[in-house]
Design an enzyme around this catalytic site. Sequence first.
Site, mmCIF file in Angstrom:
data_model
loop_
_atom_site.group_PDB
_atom_site.id
_atom_site.type_symbol
_atom_site.label_atom_id
_atom_site.label_comp_id
_atom_site.label_asym_id
_atom_site.label_seq_id
_atom_site.Cartn_x
_atom_site.Cartn_y
_atom_site.Cartn_z
ATOM 1 C CD GLU A 159 -96.013 3.104 -10.833
ATOM 2 O OE1 GLU A 159 -95.236 4.071 -10.795
ATOM 3 O OE2 GLU A 159 -97.245 3.242 -10.990
ATOM 4 C CD GLU A 222 -99.695 3.269 -6.384
ATOM 5 O OE1 GLU A 222 -100.207 3.912 -7.328
ATOM 6 O OE2 GLU A 222 -98.464 3.165 -6.223
#
Length: 730
Positions: A159, A222
């Site tokens: 991220e 994820e």
Amino acid sequence: AETPNLYTLTATLKNGSNTLEVIPVKVGFRKIELKGGQILVNGQPVLFKGADRHEMDPDGGYVVSRERMLQDILRMKQLNINAVRTCHYPDDNLWYDLCDQYGIYVVAEANIESHGMGYGKETLAKNPSYKKAHMERNQRNVQRGYNHPSIIFWSLGNEAGYGPNFEQCYTWIKNEDKTRAVQYEQAGTNEFTDIFCPMYYDYDACKKYSEGNIDKPLIQCEYAHAMGNSQGGFKEYWDLIRKYPKYQGGFIWDFVDQSNHWKNKDGIDIYGYGGDFNKYDASDNNFNDNGLISPDRRPNPHAHEVGYFYQSIWTTPGDLSKGEIKVYNENFFRDLSAYYMEWQLLANGEVMQTGVVQDLNVAPQQTATLKLNLNTEKVCPCKELLLNVTYKLKAAETLMPAGSTVAYDQLTIRPYTAKALELKNQKASNLDIVVPVIKDNDHNYLIVEGENFIIEFNKHNGYLSRYEADGIQLLNPGAQLTPNFWRAPTDNDYGAGLQHRYAVWKNPGLKLTSLKQSIENEQAIVQAEYEMKAVKGKLFLTYVINNEGAVKVTQKMEAGKEEKVSDMFRFGMQMQMPENFNEVEYYGRGPVENYADRNHSTLIGKYRQTVAEQFYPYIRPQETGTKTDLRWWRVLNISGNGLQFVGDAPFSASALNYSIESLDDGVQKDQRHSPEVAKAPFTNLCIDKVQMGLGCVNSWGTLPLEKYRVPYQDYEFSFILTPVRHKVNM
């Protein structure tokens, strides 16, 4: 990861003929390739049954001991987890050593996350001033971990936007290490990632990619957000993974709830989460408590569903009339000779026959037919017949002791058939049946009396408000049997705003419009009709009472045809029994709590548990304790007296020492913890035709799949309440 095997290399430093230092290094051999849209380990397109793991200990915080690491490895093995992503930084070197030794595939992630700086033009990935920082962190990650055979992928970070800084990191790693794949989520499917590793792709997105023409494996970095009471719909992910070759698995967010042992202001032991430690630090409430296991490494209830769908031995029916079953070995490298199988034949939940198969000759990726010596002829055709099979280790391996279960299944030989709910009067010897009497001479209550029971209905709202059989009060004083459409919202419910979107079902505005009574076929009948003012619908409650005090309850709803009303959490009824009714006995799915979209890991059988055992202390209180596919359900006291519930079809139920209200935070999450919730002085019982699923795609907006939701429409639900007098045999 299936058969980890290490060798010892010795590195010797000499000065001439003098040995100065000898360092032993554990090494392993394997080959990583990218071919045909798949990643291959030793030539095989393995499935990555993964979880993301932060370094977190409930006592040591970010310092995790060797003993705790070994406990984590054991839990992973028990849950059939074969892969871990080090989120979002390199771990203690010992962790990689243990993954080498015990066989865990590793995605080794560099210590880069700049989420808060933004993903657009402002991202640090495009800022030349941060070029060196990006490069150094990736170089050090690779150089320190290069010799660990468990590391299959390098991850450039997490991220942190996308830009030239990551492109140079990818290029450097591919030149430095030509033996491994490199991934980065923000690179999407471009040339600077070998793996397409999105976050929280839903089922449709995964299906679309898997059917597309992009030549990269899909392995979500994820997915299946495990926050609170979650993991509903996990099956649907693995149906896709097992269908499409290019979809090779993913990493669940995440492995362990990230909380510490803490005490609240009253000295009560809790798991502390954001907002508990001081009033200054930024926090997002319990958002870091999204693990498969608790901080103390106790598996959360949803972990069992993951362990089931991550298993690598699968059983399907063959010709069951001949006792034949088919066993599929999903492993890519090992046969099943290290395991044995135990089986049980169950009739209506009772074990009728058992057996053991010691030799399982099933090669990797192959299916074999086994013949069991099943004897079903003597079992009454009226009974449900189920076959349980369990696969266990013959000898200890990778921390798992001999006898550990590695896989299991339940096959249906003869399905359950719901019987028509007929309430008959009971006749003792040659005595005449004593017909119930209805007394309507009280301003507040309608009273139905029999020889050994009294049942009262509140004339103001039509609800059953007293239930006494053989002098035993089965309904808590002041309690009533009431319609119920609500549950204490789960973390996923709050994330989707359902406490607001479904709010009308907390109190749908029931107004009694008619209450009638009659005697028909020597049974008492009470009928109540309601307007549901908040949703413009109608509700009907019908009670049929026989001479023994058994009650057939029918709850019927007619939805308003032109109303646009939200889904509801459940369609059922609720009542409170005195707190000494503290045991449950049931024939349905157990022993762990389970829900419509998270019940595949639970087996249909007969169970007896305490009411206290029904409550699972999620770090933040929420809905818990439900059991599905119930054929019958009993709530009993220590003497064996109580109530039995039988539905017109398999139903769900729960019995807790907590009210729904006590587990419900209301319109927004409160700073609460399960040990702080006061127990109720009663046993709260919910009986449902259906309850909405839990969902798992994410915890910030996605609803469960439509087939697991409860839309506003017509419903009818019937069940029979029967007083249990000591032991009832079924």
